[in-house]
Design a protein around this motif. Structure first.
Motif, short mmCIF file in Angstrom:
data_model
loop_
_atom_site.label_atom_id
_atom_site.label_comp_id
_atom_site.label_asym_id
_atom_site.label_seq_id
_atom_site.Cartn_x
_atom_site.Cartn_y
_atom_site.Cartn_z
N GLY A 160 -5.87 22.45 -17.65
CA GLY A 160 -6.41 23.78 -17.89
C GLY A 160 -7.85 23.98 -17.47
N ASP A 161 -8.34 23.21 -16.53
CA ASP A 161 -9.74 23.34 -16.13
C ASP A 161 -9.88 23.94 -14.74
OD1 ASP A 161 -8.70 21.22 -14.77
OD2 ASP A 161 -10.40 19.88 -15.10
N TYR A 162 -8.84 24.62 -14.26
CA TYR A 162 -8.94 25.22 -12.94
C TYR A 162 -8.07 26.45 -12.83
CZ TYR A 162 -4.57 22.62 -11.97
OH TYR A 162 -3.29 22.11 -12.00
N ASP A 163 -8.43 27.31 -11.89
CA ASP A 163 -7.67 28.52 -11.60
C ASP A 163 -6.65 28.18 -10.53
OD1 ASP A 163 -7.47 31.00 -9.57
OD2 ASP A 163 -7.72 31.74 -11.62
N ALA A 164 -5.37 28.46 -10.79
CA ALA A 164 -4.30 28.03 -9.89
C ALA A 164 -4.47 28.62 -8.49
CB ALA A 164 -2.95 28.42 -10.47
N ARG A 165 -4.81 29.89 -8.40
CA ARG A 165 -4.96 30.51 -7.08
C ARG A 165 -6.10 29.89 -6.30
NH1 ARG A 165 -8.30 34.24 -4.87
NH2 ARG A 165 -7.45 35.47 -3.11
N GLU A 166 -7.27 29.84 -6.94
CA GLU A 166 -8.44 29.31 -6.24
C GLU A 166 -8.24 27.85 -5.86
OE1 GLU A 166 -10.91 31.12 -5.14
OE2 GLU A 166 -9.87 32.85 -6.01
N ASP A 167 -7.59 27.09 -6.74
CA ASP A 167 -7.38 25.68 -6.47
C ASP A 167 -6.41 25.47 -5.31
OD1 ASP A 167 -8.02 22.95 -7.62
OD2 ASP A 167 -5.83 22.85 -7.54
N THR A 168 -5.35 26.26 -5.27
CA THR A 168 -4.38 26.14 -4.19
C THR A 168 -5.03 26.46 -2.85
OG1 THR A 168 -2.59 26.74 -5.70
CG2 THR A 168 -2.14 26.93 -3.34
N LEU A 169 -5.80 27.53 -2.81
CA LEU A 169 -6.49 27.89 -1.57
C LEU A 169 -7.50 26.82 -1.17
CD1 LEU A 169 -7.11 31.69 -2.27
CD2 LEU A 169 -5.47 30.70 -0.66
N ALA A 170 -8.20 26.26 -2.15
CA ALA A 170 -9.19 25.22 -1.86
C ALA A 170 -8.51 23.97 -1.30
CB ALA A 170 -9.97 24.88 -3.12
N LEU A 171 -7.35 23.62 -1.83
CA LEU A 171 -6.64 22.44 -1.33
C LEU A 171 -6.16 22.67 0.10
CD1 LEU A 171 -4.51 21.16 -4.34
CD2 LEU A 171 -6.71 20.36 -3.53
N ALA A 172 -5.64 23.86 0.38
CA ALA A 172 -5.22 24.15 1.75
C ALA A 172 -6.41 24.06 2.71
CB ALA A 172 -4.58 25.54 1.82
N ASP A 173 -7.53 24.61 2.30
CA ASP A 173 -8.74 24.54 3.14
C ASP A 173 -9.20 23.10 3.33
OD1 ASP A 173 -8.75 27.28 3.36
OD2 ASP A 173 -10.29 27.60 1.83
N ALA A 174 -9.12 22.30 2.26
CA ALA A 174 -9.56 20.91 2.35
C ALA A 174 -8.68 20.11 3.31
CB ALA A 174 -9.53 20.27 0.96
N VAL A 175 -7.40 20.38 3.31
CA VAL A 175 -6.49 19.68 4.22
C VAL A 175 -6.80 20.04 5.67
CG1 VAL A 175 -4.07 19.49 4.95
CG2 VAL A 175 -4.66 19.37 2.52
N VAL A 176 -6.98 21.31 5.94
CA VAL A 176 -7.31 21.74 7.30
C VAL A 176 -8.65 21.15 7.74
CG1 VAL A 176 -7.88 23.73 8.75
CG2 VAL A 176 -5.95 23.86 7.15
N ALA A 177 -9.64 21.18 6.85
CA ALA A 177 -10.95 20.63 7.18
C ALA A 177 -10.86 19.14 7.46
CB ALA A 177 -11.93 20.90 6.04
N ALA A 178 -10.02 18.42 6.74
CA ALA A 178 -9.86 16.99 6.95
C ALA A 178 -9.29 16.70 8.33
CB ALA A 178 -8.97 16.39 5.87
N VAL A 179 -8.37 17.54 8.79
CA VAL A 179 -7.84 17.39 10.15
C VAL A 179 -8.95 17.63 11.15
CG1 VAL A 179 -6.21 18.31 11.84
CG2 VAL A 179 -5.49 18.00 9.46
#
Length: 496
Positions: free
Chosen positions: A297-316
């Motif tokens: 319960g320490d994160y917002d599902a929408r913001e976290d999902t978008l952040a993870l997608a961005d992190a994966v793309v940035a890692a590539v």
């Protein structure tokens, strides 16, 4: 790459990044943001108890998901016994793994899991994170216990294969977990990082045996465990290419590798959700279970999902994650989603809820073991002997106490009330599990006092009671849930 190519490639990578994510969300209807991401290519959604009101509501929810993306996978943790999402209010109508292991009839296990799968299929759930393929050799294990089929690898292997087959017959995708095995640990990976302290010989002779059986049974998905295997380095299995190569190369698994939830402390504390997501993909995982935004319960599902997608793309883009590895994972998940969409489109009959309840109750009864003489009870008091509950299972003692009281025409009372006694009641039934503390604190003193004067103890766990504490009559169910409560009540009514 030309300037006109760059936007197209950015779009491809973002779609692939979404294609390996399966987040949780808050609410009982599909949020707009989640529907939009599904249309962009997100892999699916993971349901938790707070997303579930009843079967009709879940069916409406999953219909919304599949309308936005037919190949999206709707997943939930539905094991039977103590771990259920669809029946989280009243307890599972199916016995759990340890009870089925005690009954030790693989045909029964196959039938139970086909029944469980039929209920999931009817409400539109595509994937269940089951069966638990862990060999539980550690009685003090705080998170597996009755979720395992037992301590013997060959027995566990037979029931795991039967469970995979039963779920498949129902049209539901099985997901064997927690690779390479969480049963011999003493730490809950929701809370910290466990170590599977075994050498390679033991790993292969014990932990890997049920997973090999699941692969032979053509399990479509395997979930990783957040635990360190010392012979393979310091990274937990979810993030460890050496461990995942064992699954791919040694066991020959060619299906989808799914991570356990990335919000669990075992990986989130050391690497963060985004860091763990990138490392898991690089290690060979295909599908990233993000976790439950209500707990921790320490994160917002929408913001976290978008952040993870961005992190994966940035890692590539940085070269930390191979581009082809991401695209491979996306293709593997998408292929499974398409095949499941075709299966989902096939006609299926409705399940008979009453018949399912009777079948689950009969199956749970096969595991019940009684020590001593069953007493005569008339509207007894039913009391839980305290203890917590692990995050995976939730508050399961409530299901047992309420179920027993209802079945026996009794009432649920607090331990302090039970200690005081009630001469107008017809007996005292205690309920304990593997979280019941019989140590030296005040709560344990109350527990021992109750054990000394109760008529019967219904014990749902795998641990033995300390010497001298067991009452004259003990009914062991080897698991929780509505089915096990009903089976225990049948014994106490003399119906068995």
């Amino acid at each position: 790459m030309t300037g006109t190519d760059a936007p197209a490639d950015d779009q491809l990578l973002r779609r692939a990044a979404l294609g390996v994510l399966v987040p949780g969300f808050v609410g009982t209807t599909l949020p707009d943001w989640l529907g939009d991401l599904l249309e962009e290519g997100m892999a699916g959604v993971w349901l938790f108890g707070h997303n579930v009101e009843d079967g009709e509501q879940v069916r409406a929810l999953t219909t919304q998901v599949h309308a936005r993306r037919p190949q999206a996978l709707v997943a939930a943790d539905e094991e039977g016994g103590t771990v259920t999402r669809l029946h989280h209010r009243d307890g599972s109508p199916w016995p759990g793994a340890w009870a089925l292991g005690v009954a030790d009839d693989v045909a029964l296990t196959r039938e139970v899991m086909a029944g469980l799968g039929g209920q999931l299929r009817e409400v539109g759930i595509d994937v269940t994170a089951a069966p638990d393929a862990d060999v539980n050799t550690e009685p003090a294990n705080p998170v597996i216990g009755v979720r395992s089929f037992g301590p013997d690898p060959e027995r566990v292997a037979g029931h795991v294969a039967a469970a995979v087959q039963g779920l498949g017959e129902a049209g539901v995708l099985a997901c064997a977990k927690h690779f390479p095995g969480h049963g011999s640990t003493r730490v809950d990976s929701h809370l910290d990082l466990p170590v599977l302290d075994v050498d390679d010989e033991v790993l292969r002779a014990r932990e890997l045996v049920p997973f090999a059986a699941a692969v032979r049974a053509e399990v479509p998905m395997v979930m990783t465990g957040h635990l360190v295997v010392p012979g393979h380095g310091d990274l937990p299995a979810t993030l460890n290419p050496s461990v995942l190569r064992v699954l791919r190369e040694d066991l020959g698994f060619d299906g989808v590798i799914c991570t356990d939830a990335l919000d669990m402390a075992a990986v989130a504390q050391g690497w963060g959700r985004a860091g763990a997501a990138v490392l898991a993909l690089a290690a060979g995982a295909d599908l990233l279970c993000i976790g439950n935004p209500v707990h921790p319960g320490d994160y917002d599902a929408r913001e976290d999902t978008l952040a993870l997608a961005d992190a994966v793309v940035a890692a590539v883009r940085r070269g930390d994650l191979d581009r082809e590895r991401l695209l491979e994972a996306d293709r593997r998940v998408a292929g499974l989603g398409r095949r499941q969409a075709e299966r989902r489109a096939a006609p299926t009959g409705q399940t008979d809820a009453a018949a399912a309840t009777r079948a689950g109750r009969a199956a749970a009864a096969r595991a019940v073991r009684v020590t001593g003489q069953v007493p005569v009870l008339r509207s007894p008091d039913v009391t839980a002997l305290g203890g917590g509950a692990n995050i995976a299972s939730g508050a399961r003692q409530e299901v047992l106490t309420q179920g027993l009281a209802r079945e026996l025409a009794g009432r649920v009372v607090e331990p302090s009330v039970a200690v005081a006694g009630s001469p107008d009641r017809g007996g005292l039934v205690l309920v304990s599990d593997d979280h019941t503390d019989l140590g030296s604190d005040a709560g344990a003193e109350i527990a021992r006092s109750l054990l000394a004067r109760c008529d019967v103890l219904v014990h749902t766990g795998i641990r033995d009671l300390p010497d001298g504490d067991a009452p004259a009559c003990v009914v062991r169910t080897f698991g929780g849930g509505a089915a096990s409560a009903a089976a225990a009540a049948d014994v106490l009514r003399g119906a068995r």
